[in-house]
Design an enzyme around this catalytic site. Structure first.
Site, PDB file in Angstrom:
ATOM      1  N   ASP A  12      -4.208  34.519  17.937  1.00  0.00           N
ATOM      2  CA  ASP A  12      -4.298  35.661  17.016  1.00  0.00           C
ATOM      3  C   ASP A  12      -4.989  35.325  15.701  1.00  0.00           C
ATOM      4  OD1 ASP A  12      -2.883  37.094  18.943  1.00  0.00           O
ATOM      5  OD2 ASP A  12      -0.950  36.597  18.035  1.00  0.00           O
ATOM      6  N   LYS A  15     -10.115  35.861  16.757  1.00  0.00           N
ATOM      7  CA  LYS A  15     -11.226  35.502  17.655  1.00  0.00           C
ATOM      8  C   LYS A  15     -12.008  36.740  18.067  1.00  0.00           C
ATOM      9  CE  LYS A  15      -8.191  33.677  20.442  1.00  0.00           C
ATOM     10  NZ  LYS A  15      -6.987  33.773  19.604  1.00  0.00           N
ATOM     11  N   GLY A  39      -4.659  39.284  23.347  1.00  0.00           N
ATOM     12  CA  GLY A  39      -4.840  40.590  22.728  1.00  0.00           C
ATOM     13  C   GLY A  39      -5.813  40.401  21.583  1.00  0.00           C
ATOM     14  N   HIS A  40      -7.074  40.765  21.810  1.00  0.00           N
ATOM     15  CA  HIS A  40      -8.099  40.574  20.786  1.00  0.00           C
ATOM     16  C   HIS A  40      -8.434  41.941  20.192  1.00  0.00           C
ATOM     17  CE1 HIS A  40      -9.521  36.672  23.043  1.00  0.00           C
ATOM     18  NE2 HIS A  40      -8.258  36.638  22.665  1.00  0.00           N
ATOM     19  N   THR A  41      -8.093  42.122  18.931  1.00  0.00           N
ATOM     20  CA  THR A  41      -8.272  43.426  18.286  1.00  0.00           C
ATOM     21  C   THR A  41      -9.590  43.457  17.535  1.00  0.00           C
ATOM     22  OG1 THR A  41      -5.913  43.416  17.952  1.00  0.00           O
ATOM     23  CG2 THR A  41      -7.143  45.104  16.781  1.00  0.00           C
ATOM     24  N   GLN A 222      -5.887  32.609  23.319  1.00  0.00           N
ATOM     25  CA  GLN A 222      -4.802  31.787  22.758  1.00  0.00           C
ATOM     26  C   GLN A 222      -5.393  30.830  21.704  1.00  0.00           C
ATOM     27  OE1 GLN A 222      -4.661  32.065  26.604  1.00  0.00           O
ATOM     28  NE2 GLN A 222      -3.822  33.978  25.931  1.00  0.00           N
ATOM     29  N   PRO A 302       7.110  40.980  16.232  1.00  0.00           N
ATOM     30  CA  PRO A 302       6.716  40.477  14.914  1.00  0.00           C
ATOM     31  C   PRO A 302       6.246  39.037  15.034  1.00  0.00           C
ATOM     32  CG  PRO A 302       9.102  40.872  15.013  1.00  0.00           C
ATOM     33  CD  PRO A 302       8.529  41.343  16.314  1.00  0.00           C
TER      34      PRO A 302
HETATM   35  P1  GDP Z   1      -7.270  37.275  18.279  1.00  0.00           P
HETATM   36  O1  GDP Z   1      -6.251  37.327  19.346  1.00  0.00           O
HETATM   37  O2  GDP Z   1      -7.582  35.899  17.828  1.00  0.00           O
HETATM   38  O3  GDP Z   1      -8.499  38.068  18.592  1.00  0.00           O
HETATM   39  O4  GDP Z   1      -6.602  37.985  17.009  1.00  0.00           O
HETATM   40  P2  GDP Z   1      -5.766  39.353  17.026  1.00  0.00           P
HETATM   41  O5  GDP Z   1      -6.723  40.466  17.224  1.00  0.00           O
HETATM   42  O6  GDP Z   1      -4.604  39.264  17.938  1.00  0.00           O
HETATM   43  O7  GDP Z   1      -5.158  39.339  15.566  1.00  0.00           O
HETATM   44  C1  GDP Z   1      -5.960  39.341  14.444  1.00  0.00           C
HETATM   45  C2  GDP Z   1      -5.702  40.642  13.645  1.00  0.00           C
HETATM   46  O8  GDP Z   1      -6.169  40.496  12.343  1.00  0.00           O
HETATM   47  C3  GDP Z   1      -6.401  41.845  14.219  1.00  0.00           C
HETATM   48  O9  GDP Z   1      -5.596  42.976  14.050  1.00  0.00           O
HETATM   49  C4  GDP Z   1      -7.674  41.962  13.378  1.00  0.00           C
HETATM   50  O10 GDP Z   1      -8.134  43.299  13.258  1.00  0.00           O
HETATM   51  C5  GDP Z   1      -7.160  41.469  12.062  1.00  0.00           C
HETATM   52  N1  GDP Z   1      -8.158  40.770  11.234  1.00  0.00           N
HETATM   53  C6  GDP Z   1      -9.146  39.916  11.636  1.00  0.00           C
HETATM   54  N2  GDP Z   1      -9.775  39.395  10.564  1.00  0.00           N
HETATM   55  C7  GDP Z   1      -9.185  39.930   9.483  1.00  0.00           C
HETATM   56  C8  GDP Z   1      -9.369  39.737   8.071  1.00  0.00           C
HETATM   57  O11 GDP Z   1     -10.205  38.978   7.618  1.00  0.00           O
HETATM   58  N3  GDP Z   1      -8.533  40.444   7.264  1.00  0.00           N
HETATM   59  C9  GDP Z   1      -7.577  41.284   7.719  1.00  0.00           C
HETATM   60  N4  GDP Z   1      -6.803  41.902   6.836  1.00  0.00           N
HETATM   61  N5  GDP Z   1      -7.374  41.482   9.042  1.00  0.00           N
HETATM   62  C10 GDP Z   1      -8.161  40.796   9.906  1.00  0.00           C
HETATM   63  P1  IMO Z   2      -4.663  35.660  21.815  1.00  0.00           P
HETATM   64  O1  IMO Z   2      -5.816  35.385  22.744  1.00  0.00           O
HETATM   65  C1  IMO Z   2      -0.694  34.498  20.497  1.00  0.00           C
HETATM   66  C2  IMO Z   2       2.017  32.912  23.519  1.00  0.00           C
HETATM   67  C3  IMO Z   2       3.245  33.720  23.898  1.00  0.00           C
HETATM   68  C4  IMO Z   2       4.204  32.584  24.199  1.00  0.00           C
HETATM   69  C5  IMO Z   2       3.296  31.557  24.901  1.00  0.00           C
HETATM   70  C6  IMO Z   2       3.342  31.618  26.416  1.00  0.00           C
HETATM   71  O2  IMO Z   2      -4.495  37.083  21.443  1.00  0.00           O
HETATM   72  O3  IMO Z   2      -4.717  34.740  20.641  1.00  0.00           O
HETATM   73  P2  IMO Z   2       2.325  33.308  28.195  1.00  0.00           P
HETATM   74  O4  IMO Z   2       2.567  34.777  28.415  1.00  0.00           O
HETATM   75  O5  IMO Z   2       0.902  32.967  27.919  1.00  0.00           O
HETATM   76  O6  IMO Z   2       2.920  32.447  29.257  1.00  0.00           O
HETATM   77  O7  IMO Z   2       3.170  32.954  26.848  1.00  0.00           O
HETATM   78  O8  IMO Z   2       1.996  31.828  24.451  1.00  0.00           O
HETATM   79  N1  IMO Z   2       0.731  33.627  23.656  1.00  0.00           N
HETATM   80  C7  IMO Z   2       0.007  34.050  22.621  1.00  0.00           C
HETATM   81  N2  IMO Z   2       0.272  34.011  21.292  1.00  0.00           N
HETATM   82  N3  IMO Z   2      -1.865  34.976  20.931  1.00  0.00           N
HETATM   83  C8  IMO Z   2      -2.161  34.995  22.251  1.00  0.00           C
HETATM   84  O9  IMO Z   2      -3.383  35.323  22.721  1.00  0.00           O
HETATM   85  C9  IMO Z   2      -1.185  34.546  23.165  1.00  0.00           C
HETATM   86  N4  IMO Z   2      -1.128  34.443  24.516  1.00  0.00           N
HETATM   87  C10 IMO Z   2       0.049  33.850  24.796  1.00  0.00           C
HETATM   88  O10 IMO Z   2       3.689  34.495  22.820  1.00  0.00           O
HETATM   89  O11 IMO Z   2       4.654  31.999  23.008  1.00  0.00           O
HETATM   90 MG    MG Z   3      -4.393  38.164  19.747  1.00  0.00          MG
END
Ligand code: GDP
Ligand code: IMO
Ligand code: MG
Length: 435
Positions: A12, A15, A39-41, A222, A302
């Site tokens: 998270d 990426k 979960g890539h947002t 991850q 959370p």
């Molecule tokens: P990923 O799994 O690595 O792609 O990351 P996630 O999407 O799960 O979580 C990153 C969150 O932070 C997402 O909701 C993005 O929209 C948000 N985000 C990314 N870069 C920034 C930033 O520079 N500032 C803020 N406030 N939010 C960001």
């Molecule tokens: P992105 O790509 C954050 C965590 C789970 C748990 C552990 C094992 O969005 O960064 P699993 O279901 O993979 O067997 O769970 O890994 N986990 C993540 N945490 N971002 C993710 O992906 C994750 N994918 C798995 O919360 O701790």
């Molecule tokens: Mg994510």
């Protein structure tokens, strides 16, 4: 240029945003591991997209998106994601390439994931319950079912046997309810009818792409600390999100990786259980969670929050050979009067500078914090490095010093445009043009 973009912390890190931002410079975006636990947002002009299995490059219409052999695919989740994207106006059909060697996540894997967590009790991992661990277990135990098996007419009896044996094993384990293996097999045949046009030998496909001069972005899911080998085992996912996963998960040689960009937040988060030395269990942690909207994109849980941990990111720099990092969510630190950074750990009277492999030792580690001054002018939405407040620039410089690589990109908001790509950086050099 072929570049890997991967997580330097516990996932998270942002990426998805970075991959989306860099995609216009690449012809192909390829995922090499993980499944729909990711979960890539990505926000584009105010619209929110959450990519789980499909690479974040899909939001750019000219890009081909690849799922490598190292990915585990739940066909139902794949089809649902395609439908969601198409409902938002993103055309997916014709732009997806799936490895014939990728393993499938089947309904019994999801159940076994939940069962295994329940059995662990207090030692639960806090998985996403998507069946990831059991699917990779079957792969390593050599009883998994691969995408290509579905279309391999010559061995359809072998497929039938494998499905029957796996479902019967599930029935013995779970006991109270019985799954019908014929129904699972039917589901697989229907999935094949839809997936068939997308299935290829991905290693061959990518070799041809490279020969034709196309450039590939390798998208990690991850993060380094969730890597099955280099993360906080057993509190990890079941695949290699680190750079080695690019080679094994796509069938590309190391020399087909020209650069590696690590993505790291300007602080630290983790979702799920397991060690987290710089975690804040107080109101400051809550403030980071609220300011950063730190709730899981997949499960809504959370996220645990803490200060930037330089020990963690140094570990990621070494393991992945990071050329640079993209430092995200700097804006979340706006308004904090002081910003501590974890520079090392203390265990008893020992100082520890390299991330320990032993859970017991890790549990006895407390962070050594160094405090940096906060800033009063917000960084949110700042798009030029020189427009950042001096304290924010000093914070970035200290992080660079601690981790030993430059922050080539600084992100100040979730929008594509809220990003600073530093002109003199290695990343600016990589982005010479679209291959
Ligand atoms: P990923 O799994 O690595 O792609 O990351 P996630 O999407 O799960 O979580 C990153 C969150 O932070 C997402 O909701 C993005 O929209 C948000 N985000 C990314 N870069 C920034 C930033 O520079 N500032 C803020 N406030 N939010 C960001
Ligand atoms: P992105 O790509 C954050 C965590 C789970 C748990 C552990 C094992 O969005 O960064 P699993 O279901 O993979 O067997 O769970 O890994 N986990 C993540 N945490 N971002 C993710 O992906 C994750 N994918 C798995 O919360 O701790
Ligand atoms: Mg994510």
């Amino acid at each position: 240029m072929n570049i890997a973009v991967l997580g330097a912390q516990w996932g998270d890190e942002g990426k998805g945003k970075l991959v989306d931002l860099l995609t216009p410079h690449f012809s192909t975006v390829a995922r090499y591991q993980g499944g729909h636990n990711a979960g890539h947002t990505v926000f584009v002009a105010g619209t929110k997209f959450v990519l789980r299995l499909i690479p974040s490059g899909i939001l750019h219409p000219d890009t081909i998106c690849v799922l490598g052999n190292g990915v585990v695919i739940d066909p139902a989740a794949l089809f649902a994601e395609i439908e969601q994207l198409e409902a938002l106006g993103i055309l997916v059909e014709g732009r997806l390439v799936i490895s014939n060697r990728a393993h499938l996540i089947l309904p019994y894997h999801r159940e076994l994931d939940v069962l295994s967590e329940a059995k662990r009790g207090a030692r639960k991992i806090g998985t996403t319950s998507r069946g990831i661990g059991p699917a990779y277990s079957d792969k390593v135990a050599r009883r998994g079912i691969r995408v290509g098996d579905l279309g391999d007419v010559a061995s359809s009896a072998a497929l039938e046997d494998a499905v029957r044996e796996n479902v019967e094993a599930r029935n013995r384990l779970i006991g109270e309810s019985h799954m019908d293996w014929h129904a699972v097999l039917d589901g697989l045949r229907q999935a094949w009818a839809r997936m068939r046009p997308w299935v290829r030998d991905v290693s061959v496909y990518l070799a041809e792409a490279r020969r034709a001069g196309h450039s590939v972005l390798y998208e990690g899911a991850q993060g380094t600390m969730l890597d099955i080998d280099h993360g906080t085992y057993p509190y990890v996912t079941s695949s290699n999100g680190t750079v080695g996963g690019v080679c094994t998960g796509l069938g590309v040689p190391p020399r087909a990786i020209d650069g590696v960009l690590g993505v790291t937040k300007a602080y630290t988060t983790r979702v799920g259980d397991g060690p987290f030395p710089s975690e804040l269990l107080d109101a400051t942690g809550e403030r980071l969670r609220a300011a950063g909207h730190e709730f899981g994109a997949v499960t809504g849980r959370p996220r645990r929050c803490g200060w930037f941990d330089a020990v963690v990111v140094r570990h990621a720099v070494r393991i992945n050979g990071l050329d640079a990092v993209a430092l995200t969510k700097l804006d979340v630190l706006d308004g904090f009067p002081e910003i501590p950074v974890c520079v090392g750990y203390r265990a008893g009277d020992r100082r520890i500078d390299e991330f320990p492999g032993e859970l017991g030792l890790l549990a006895s580690c407390s962070p050594i914090l160094e405090t940096m001054p906060g800033w009063t002018t917000p960084t949110a939405g700042v798009r030029r490095f020189e427009d950042l407040p001096a304290e924010a620039r000093a914070y970035i410089a200290r992080i660079e010093q601690l981790i030993g690589v430059p922050a080539a990109i600084v992100s100040t908001g979730s929008d594509r445009d809220d990003t600073i790509v530093r002109g003199d950086s290695v990343v600016a050099g990589w982005l010479g043009g679209r291959g």
